[in-house]
Design a protein around this motif. Sequence first.
Motif, PDB file in Angstrom:
ATOM      1  N   PHE A   1       0.883  -1.173   0.000  1.00 54.13           N
ATOM      2  CA  PHE A   1       0.000   0.000   0.000  1.00 54.13           C
ATOM      3  C   PHE A   1       0.918   1.219   0.000  1.00 54.13           C
ATOM      4  O   PHE A   1       1.487   1.549   1.033  1.00 54.13           O
TER       5      PHE A   1
ATOM      6  N   LEU B   1       4.104   0.971   1.999  1.00 55.62           N
ATOM      7  CA  LEU B   1       4.004  -0.035   3.066  1.00 55.62           C
ATOM      8  C   LEU B   1       3.816  -1.443   2.503  1.00 55.62           C
ATOM      9  O   LEU B   1       2.902  -1.685   1.716  1.00 55.62           O
TER      10      LEU B   1
ATOM     11  N   ALA C   1       2.373  -4.529   3.355  1.00 54.66           N
ATOM     12  CA  ALA C   1       1.511  -5.166   4.356  1.00 54.66           C
ATOM     13  C   ALA C   1       1.728  -6.675   4.354  1.00 54.66           C
ATOM     14  O   ALA C   1       1.666  -7.325   5.383  1.00 54.66           O
TER      15      ALA C   1
ATOM     16  N   PRO D   1       0.273 -10.108  15.725  1.00 55.93           N
ATOM     17  CA  PRO D   1      -0.227  -8.857  16.306  1.00 55.93           C
ATOM     18  C   PRO D   1      -1.020  -8.036  15.282  1.00 55.93           C
ATOM     19  O   PRO D   1      -0.953  -8.289  14.088  1.00 55.93           O
ATOM     20  N   ASN D   2      -1.737  -7.054  15.778  1.00 57.51           N
ATOM     21  CA  ASN D   2      -2.495  -6.154  14.903  1.00 57.51           C
ATOM     22  C   ASN D   2      -1.588  -5.522  13.867  1.00 57.51           C
ATOM     23  O   ASN D   2      -0.484  -5.105  14.186  1.00 57.51           O
ATOM     24  N   GLY D   3      -2.048  -5.457  12.638  1.00 56.29           N
ATOM     25  CA  GLY D   3      -1.242  -4.841  11.589  1.00 56.29           C
ATOM     26  C   GLY D   3      -0.211  -5.783  10.999  1.00 56.29           C
ATOM     27  O   GLY D   3       0.601  -5.374  10.170  1.00 56.29           O
ATOM     28  N   ALA D   4      -0.247  -7.059  11.370  1.00 54.83           N
ATOM     29  CA  ALA D   4       0.735  -8.012  10.856  1.00 54.83           C
ATOM     30  C   ALA D   4       0.520  -8.313   9.373  1.00 54.83           C
ATOM     31  O   ALA D   4       1.417  -8.795   8.697  1.00 54.83           O
ATOM     32  N   GLY D   5      -0.685  -8.057   8.884  1.00 56.73           N
ATOM     33  CA  GLY D   5      -0.967  -8.314   7.467  1.00 56.73           C
ATOM     34  C   GLY D   5      -1.883  -9.500   7.243  1.00 56.73           C
ATOM     35  O   GLY D   5      -2.063  -9.947   6.115  1.00 56.73           O
ATOM     36  N   LYS D   6      -2.532  -9.982   8.302  1.00 61.86           N
ATOM     37  CA  LYS D   6      -3.370 -11.179   8.185  1.00 61.86           C
ATOM     38  C   LYS D   6      -4.580 -10.930   7.291  1.00 61.86           C
ATOM     39  O   LYS D   6      -4.868 -11.696   6.367  1.00 61.86           O
ATOM     40  N   THR D   7      -5.287  -9.825   7.584  1.00 58.19           N
ATOM     41  CA  THR D   7      -6.482  -9.528   6.789  1.00 58.19           C
ATOM     42  C   THR D   7      -6.115  -9.251   5.334  1.00 58.19           C
ATOM     43  O   THR D   7      -6.790  -9.719   4.404  1.00 58.19           O
ATOM     44  N   THR D   8      -5.018  -8.522   5.127  1.00 58.02           N
ATOM     45  CA  THR D   8      -4.584  -8.236   3.759  1.00 58.02           C
ATOM     46  C   THR D   8      -4.256  -9.529   3.013  1.00 58.02           C
ATOM     47  O   THR D   8      -4.605  -9.693   1.841  1.00 58.02           O
TER      48      THR D   8
ATOM     49  N   GLN E   1     -13.717  -9.281   8.771  1.00 57.48           N
ATOM     50  CA  GLN E   1     -13.378  -8.920  10.148  1.00 57.48           C
ATOM     51  C   GLN E   1     -14.422  -7.967  10.718  1.00 57.48           C
ATOM     52  O   GLN E   1     -14.850  -8.094  11.854  1.00 57.48           O
TER      53      GLN E   1
HETATM   54  N1  ADP Z   1      -6.455  -0.439   2.184  1.00 57.62           N
HETATM   55  C1  ADP Z   1      -5.318  -0.140   2.859  1.00 57.62           C
HETATM   56  N2  ADP Z   1      -4.603   0.944   2.534  1.00 57.62           N
HETATM   57  C2  ADP Z   1      -3.454   1.243   3.172  1.00 57.62           C
HETATM   58  N3  ADP Z   1      -2.943   0.509   4.161  1.00 57.62           N
HETATM   59  C3  ADP Z   1      -3.601  -0.604   4.541  1.00 57.62           C
HETATM   60  C4  ADP Z   1      -4.828  -0.983   3.909  1.00 57.62           C
HETATM   61  N4  ADP Z   1      -5.272  -2.137   4.481  1.00 57.62           N
HETATM   62  C5  ADP Z   1      -4.357  -2.441   5.422  1.00 57.62           C
HETATM   63  N5  ADP Z   1      -3.363  -1.526   5.477  1.00 57.62           N
HETATM   64  C6  ADP Z   1      -2.191  -1.573   6.350  1.00 57.62           C
HETATM   65  O1  ADP Z   1      -1.565  -2.827   6.147  1.00 57.62           O
HETATM   66  C7  ADP Z   1      -1.103  -3.351   7.382  1.00 57.62           C
HETATM   67  C8  ADP Z   1      -1.698  -4.724   7.604  1.00 57.62           C
HETATM   68  O2  ADP Z   1      -3.069  -4.579   7.887  1.00 57.62           O
HETATM   69  P1  ADP Z   1      -4.034  -5.819   8.107  1.00 57.62           P
HETATM   70  O3  ADP Z   1      -3.825  -6.779   7.006  1.00 57.62           O
HETATM   71  O4  ADP Z   1      -5.396  -5.315   8.312  1.00 57.62           O
HETATM   72  O5  ADP Z   1      -3.462  -6.419   9.478  1.00 57.62           O
HETATM   73  P2  ADP Z   1      -4.099  -7.486  10.475  1.00 57.62           P
HETATM   74  O6  ADP Z   1      -5.320  -8.045   9.864  1.00 57.62           O
HETATM   75  O7  ADP Z   1      -3.020  -8.497  10.668  1.00 57.62           O
HETATM   76  O8  ADP Z   1      -4.370  -6.739  11.748  1.00 57.62           O
HETATM   77  C9  ADP Z   1      -1.473  -2.344   8.450  1.00 57.62           C
HETATM   78  O9  ADP Z   1      -0.344  -1.539   8.708  1.00 57.62           O
HETATM   79  C10 ADP Z   1      -2.565  -1.526   7.812  1.00 57.62           C
HETATM   80  O10 ADP Z   1      -2.570  -0.224   8.309  1.00 57.62           O
END
Ligand code: ADP
Lengths: 248, 314
Positions: free
Chosen positions: A15, A18, A20, A39-46, A87
């Motif tokens: 992104f 960054l 992710a 941890p939060n922000g690890a990139g799991k959801t992405t 989520q």
């Molecule tokens: N659409 C987006 N645009 C910019 N940054 C993003 C976006 N989605 C996620 N991020 C960033 O990518 C990183 C991973 O996010 P995410 O996958 O949601 O983590 P998790 O699910 O592990 O908590 C975070 O730093 C988040 O801020």
Amino acid sequence: MTPPAIEVGALTKEFGGLRAVDGISLSVATGERRVLIGPNGAGKTTLFHCITGTLSPSAGRVALFGRDVTALAESRRTALGMGRTFQISNVFANLSLAENLVLALIGTGRRKWIMHRPVGAYPDLRRRALEGLEHVGLRQRADESVKHLSYGERRQLELALALNSNPKVLFLDEPCAGLSPGERQRISKMIGALPRDITLVMIEHDMDVALGLADRVTVLHRGRIILEGSPAEVQANPEVRDVYFGHV
Amino acid sequence: MGRVGIGLALAAFAVALTLPQFAGPFWMGLVTQMLIFGLLALSVDLLLGQTGLFSLCHASFFAVAAYTTAILQVRYAVPTLLAAPAGLVAGTLLALGFGLAVRTRGVYFILITIALGYIVWGVLHRWSSFTGGDNGVTNVPFPAVGELRIGSHTEYYYFVLAVVIACALVYRVLIASPFGLSLRGIKASETRTRSLGYRTGLHLYAAFVLSGLLASLAGVLYVYYNRFVNPVSASFPISVEATLMAIIGGSGTIAGPFIGSGIILGLRNWVSSFFELYATVMGVVFIATVLWAPDGIVGLVNRLRAARARRKAL
Ligand SMILES: Nc1ncnc2c1ncn2[C@@H]1O[C@H](COP(=O)(O)OP(=O)(O)O)[C@@H](O)[C@H]1O
Ligand SMILES: [Mg+2]
């Protein structure tokens, strides 16, 4: 040898500047129950978004049962057997619960194109929608609007939507987050009772839930995999304690 | 539809049937227009109320259908049986092209449809050798099929009424169908419908084309009523008015667009007879709707009824 249900190769998602997800490779066997922690922000959801096609990756590939799906649209991947929850509950707020389930039931078939008869002319849809709601304990509320559901009930409906799109591989993004202990127990029991022919990939923060369900656990940190192993191995690992348990 | 809804529909039907007995030609003309523009508003609302897409180019389909039918009837003496369907086909073909706008969303979709609408208006306006320019096409006859011909405005009113009722019934099935439910799903959450297997772009495209077909039907009905057509029918204000009709009457309902059409055309006739600032009055009506009846008249009536039911229950 049968191909793995999910095979992810060198997947990266950026992104802006960054990263992710940073070059993740991952293989989940058919029938396996895999839990992702980190941890939060690890990139799991992405990572989930990239596998299911909600986002397209910056680099890398995704295969479903040995078939490369990297170039396929999300809807095609769903038709091939991927299902997911979000989520943050993503349900159809202006529709009734039963209508929500009908949308899940007809999404992968041809019936979503029928224009000349009302939904009510297909009693099997109604019956299966009610069964789906029964399964998550929401049958009594079938004809209410989703607007009237509590947060926890929305999580349950979220799960019901994914289950009723008839997935072979199910991705659950923190299904228990924000639930009361009672609701949490109910949902994790339900997930545990899913038939073994559904491959399960689940993001979960609650270690009890995660370790109780998982065959294998993958630990993510800053977009990379730092460990993969059995629940016992993961629990015993000092590095994981440091980056993960340290944060909770 | 509840018992009250069916009762109201039957009452409206009875009034509509007997209307020519006690209303003069002026009022009959106004009511015919209300039905035709209600149909146009309904076509706009197939997108707005069911899918959430805000289109501002529906006057294009309306006008292209009207022009096609008029030019064929007047200049080439093509019979109604061919000229009217040709109008529908022309308007729908245009919708097949303009429908590609569903690749965009939100404000981009609105802007693209506005631009497309202006192109059509410009062509009708400028290509005067074919379209008649500002004068348009005049002397359109009443529709006739063989020996069967419509001979008066009253007869034409009944014809329009029959078409509108048929459309409302078909529309009702459409929005209750699995396809219609899918559209409302896309409106509520496009990301969720995608993840459930829907190619949402294709669904929206199909809805757009159907909506264009309905707008074309309104256009054909209009040209036989009006007996002539000029570029005004393709102009931006017509698209805006059709949208306002849907919103003021009650978006997402079937009766709403017709109620809105009645209110707007009624106001236009009444107000503009003594007041220059018709547009201002429309603006005030619109703001009042947004403030006090965001779901339109139909929504307001439902809310009042629910409130009364609650009071009774206490
Ligand atoms: N659409 C987006 N645009 C910019 N940054 C993003 C976006 N989605 C996620 N991020 C960033 O990518 C990183 C991973 O996010 P995410 O996958 O949601 O983590 P998790 O699910 O592990 O908590 C975070 O730093 C988040 O801020
Ligand atoms: Mg997350």
